[in-house]
Design a protein around this motif. Structure first.
Motif, PDB file in Angstrom:
ATOM      1  N   PHE A   1      40.404  48.541  51.905  1.00  0.00           N
ATOM      2  CA  PHE A   1      39.427  49.387  51.220  1.00  0.00           C
ATOM      3  C   PHE A   1      38.002  48.948  51.528  1.00  0.00           C
ATOM      4  O   PHE A   1      37.757  47.821  51.979  1.00  0.00           O
ATOM      5  N   LYS A   2      37.081  49.876  51.300  1.00  0.00           N
ATOM      6  CA  LYS A   2      35.658  49.567  51.434  1.00  0.00           C
ATOM      7  C   LYS A   2      35.221  48.734  50.239  1.00  0.00           C
ATOM      8  O   LYS A   2      35.359  49.171  49.093  1.00  0.00           O
ATOM      9  N   LYS A   3      34.706  47.560  50.512  1.00  0.00           N
ATOM     10  CA  LYS A   3      34.274  46.674  49.427  1.00  0.00           C
ATOM     11  C   LYS A   3      33.226  47.355  48.552  1.00  0.00           C
ATOM     12  O   LYS A   3      33.275  47.258  47.314  1.00  0.00           O
ATOM     13  N   ARG A   4      32.304  48.042  49.173  1.00  0.00           N
ATOM     14  CA  ARG A   4      31.231  48.716  48.441  1.00  0.00           C
ATOM     15  C   ARG A   4      31.790  49.706  47.424  1.00  0.00           C
ATOM     16  O   ARG A   4      31.331  49.791  46.283  1.00  0.00           O
ATOM     17  N   SER A   5      32.790  50.463  47.833  1.00  0.00           N
ATOM     18  CA  SER A   5      33.362  51.507  46.972  1.00  0.00           C
ATOM     19  C   SER A   5      34.061  50.900  45.755  1.00  0.00           C
ATOM     20  O   SER A   5      33.943  51.421  44.638  1.00  0.00           O
ATOM     21  N   ILE A   6      34.795  49.812  45.971  1.00  0.00           N
ATOM     22  CA  ILE A   6      35.534  49.190  44.867  1.00  0.00           C
ATOM     23  C   ILE A   6      34.587  48.457  43.920  1.00  0.00           C
ATOM     24  O   ILE A   6      34.749  48.524  42.687  1.00  0.00           O
ATOM     25  N   LYS A   7      33.585  47.798  44.455  1.00  0.00           N
ATOM     26  CA  LYS A   7      32.629  47.102  43.592  1.00  0.00           C
ATOM     27  C   LYS A   7      31.790  48.097  42.794  1.00  0.00           C
ATOM     28  O   LYS A   7      31.379  47.817  41.658  1.00  0.00           O
ATOM     29  N   LYS A   8      31.548  49.268  43.364  1.00  0.00           N
ATOM     30  CA  LYS A   8      30.746  50.287  42.689  1.00  0.00           C
ATOM     31  C   LYS A   8      31.417  50.759  41.397  1.00  0.00           C
ATOM     32  O   LYS A   8      30.734  51.114  40.423  1.00  0.00           O
ATOM     33  N   ILE A   9      32.755  50.765  41.366  1.00  0.00           N
ATOM     34  CA  ILE A   9      33.456  51.179  40.149  1.00  0.00           C
ATOM     35  C   ILE A   9      33.849  49.982  39.277  1.00  0.00           C
ATOM     36  O   ILE A   9      34.591  50.128  38.306  1.00  0.00           O
ATOM     37  N   GLY A  10      33.359  48.783  39.632  1.00  0.00           N
ATOM     38  CA  GLY A  10      33.538  47.623  38.761  1.00  0.00           C
ATOM     39  C   GLY A  10      34.569  46.609  39.195  1.00  0.00           C
ATOM     40  O   GLY A  10      34.804  45.621  38.498  1.00  0.00           O
ATOM     41  N   GLY A  11      35.209  46.832  40.355  1.00  0.00           N
ATOM     42  CA  GLY A  11      36.207  45.874  40.825  1.00  0.00           C
ATOM     43  C   GLY A  11      37.450  45.890  39.953  1.00  0.00           C
ATOM     44  O   GLY A  11      37.692  46.821  39.177  1.00  0.00           O
ATOM     45  N   TYR A  12      38.269  44.844  40.087  1.00  0.00           N
ATOM     46  CA  TYR A  12      39.491  44.734  39.292  1.00  0.00           C
ATOM     47  C   TYR A  12      39.144  44.388  37.851  1.00  0.00           C
ATOM     48  O   TYR A  12      38.227  43.601  37.586  1.00  0.00           O
ATOM     49  N   ASN A  13      39.899  44.948  36.927  1.00  0.00           N
ATOM     50  CA  ASN A  13      39.709  44.677  35.496  1.00  0.00           C
ATOM     51  C   ASN A  13      40.503  43.429  35.122  1.00  0.00           C
ATOM     52  O   ASN A  13      41.733  43.461  35.061  1.00  0.00           O
ATOM     53  N   LYS A  14      39.793  42.337  34.840  1.00  0.00           N
ATOM     54  CA  LYS A  14      40.468  41.058  34.583  1.00  0.00           C
ATOM     55  C   LYS A  14      41.229  41.034  33.264  1.00  0.00           C
ATOM     56  O   LYS A  14      42.005  40.111  33.015  1.00  0.00           O
TER      57      LYS A  14
END
Length: 254
Positions: free
Chosen positions: A157-170
Motif C-alpha cells: 500500500f501507499k504509505k501516504r494513503s494509510i497514514k492519511k486515515i490514521g494508520g492502524y488502530n492500536k
C-alpha cells in the motif's frame, strides 16, 4: 511509481517459522527494498535468530522488551520506513518469488490505487487451500462490510494513503487490518491480483472469541446507518456459529 519499497513485519515468539519468512523476502526477484523487522517482546529465541541478520544491508531490526501488539508495532515500522510504498508480511508466511514485482507493476499501471493485495495458499501440516479473493475495487467495497476480502499479509500500500486515515488502530488487538479497510473504504482504492502472492501458514491459527469481539467492534464503529448496525448483529450470529463449530472440531480452517 514505486522504485523502492519498505517491507514491514512484526514478530512475536516466532522462532519456529521466522527464518522461512526471511528467506522468502531475501529471495524476491525484486531487489530494491528495505526489510524492517520489529521484535515485539518475544520470550523465545526469536531475538537470537534475528541477530544472524543484523548485518544484512537490507534488513533493519528493532528489538523491544515489552509486547505492544501488532497494530502499534506496524505503525512504528511505517514511521521508520524510508520509502513511499509499504509491503506487509507476517512472521509465519512465505512470499512468492515474484510477489513484489507483480505489485510494483500493478501500481505502475494503475497510479490511482492505494492498496494492492492478491491470492494466497493457506496450508498446515496436512492440507493446503488456494484462496482467490474478489478483485475489483467496486466488488471489494460491496462485500467489505460482510467479510474481509483482503489478505493482510499479501498487501502493498501507499504509505501516504494509510497514514492519511490514521494508520492502524492500536486499540484493536485483533482484526487490525479489517478495521483499517473498513475505516478507509471511502478514501482508498483497492485491488486484488489473481496471482498467488503469499503462502499462509495457518498451523497455529486460532479463531478466538476475541476475533468475534473485534470484528463486531469494527463493524459497529464504521456503520453508517441503522440497517448496517442491524446487519452487524446478524453477522455476529454467523461469526459465533463458526467459532462454535471450530471449537467442536466440526469445521476446519482449511
Amino acid at each position: 511509481m514505486p522504485k523502492k519499497v519498505s517491507i514491514i513485519m512484526s514478530v512475536y515468539n516466532s522462532e519456529k517459522t521466522i527464518e522461512k519468512t526471511i528467506f522468502s523476502v531475501l529471495n524476491q526477484s525484486f531487489k530494491s527494498y528495505e526489510f524492517i523487522i520489529v521484535n515485539d517482546g518475544s520470550k523465545d529465541n526469536t531475538k537470537k535468530i534475528l541477530e544472524k541478520y543484523k548485518n544484512k544491508n537490507k534488513i533493519k531490526i528493532f528489538n523491544f522488551k515489552k509486547n505492544m501488539g501488532l497494530a502499534a508495532r506496524l505503525n512504528f515500522a511505517m514511521n521508520k520506513a524510508q520509502y513511499s510504498y509499504i509491503v506487509r508480511i507476517d512472521d509465519e508466511d512465505i512470499m512468492s518469488e515474484n510477489r513484489i514485482k507483480f505489485q510494483v507493476n500493478e501500481f505502475n499501471n494503475n497510479k490511482d490505487l492505494d492498496v494492492v493485495g492478491g491470492s494466497a495458499i493457506y496450508f498446515n501440516k496436512k492440507y493446503k487451500k488456494y484462496v482467490y479473493p474478489i478483485q475489483s475495487d467496486t466488488k471489494i467495497k460491496e462485500k467489505i462490510f460482510y467479510l474481509n476480502p483482503i489478505i493482510h499479509s499479501s498487501v502493498m500500500f501507499k504509505k501516504r494513503s494509510i497514514k492519511k486515515i490514521g494508520g492502524y488502530n492500536k486499540k484493536f488487538l485483533r482484526c487490525q487490518d479489517y478495521e483499517l479497510w473498513l475505516r478507509g473504504r471511502k478514501f482508498l482504492k483497492f485491488k486484488n491480483l489473481k496471482e498467488v502472492l503469499v503462502k499462509r501458514n495457518v498451523s497455529n491459527f486460532k479463531y478466538e472469541f476475541e476475533n468475534i469481539f473485534y470484528l463486531l467492534k469494527a463493524r459497529l464503529e464504521h456503520s453508517e446507518n441503522l440497517s448496517q448496525i442491524t446487519t452487524s448483529m446478524f453477522i455476529l450470529i454467523k461469526d459465533f456459529t463458526i467459532f462454535i463449530l471450530l471449537k467442536l472440531g466440526l469445521k476446519k480452517i482449511i
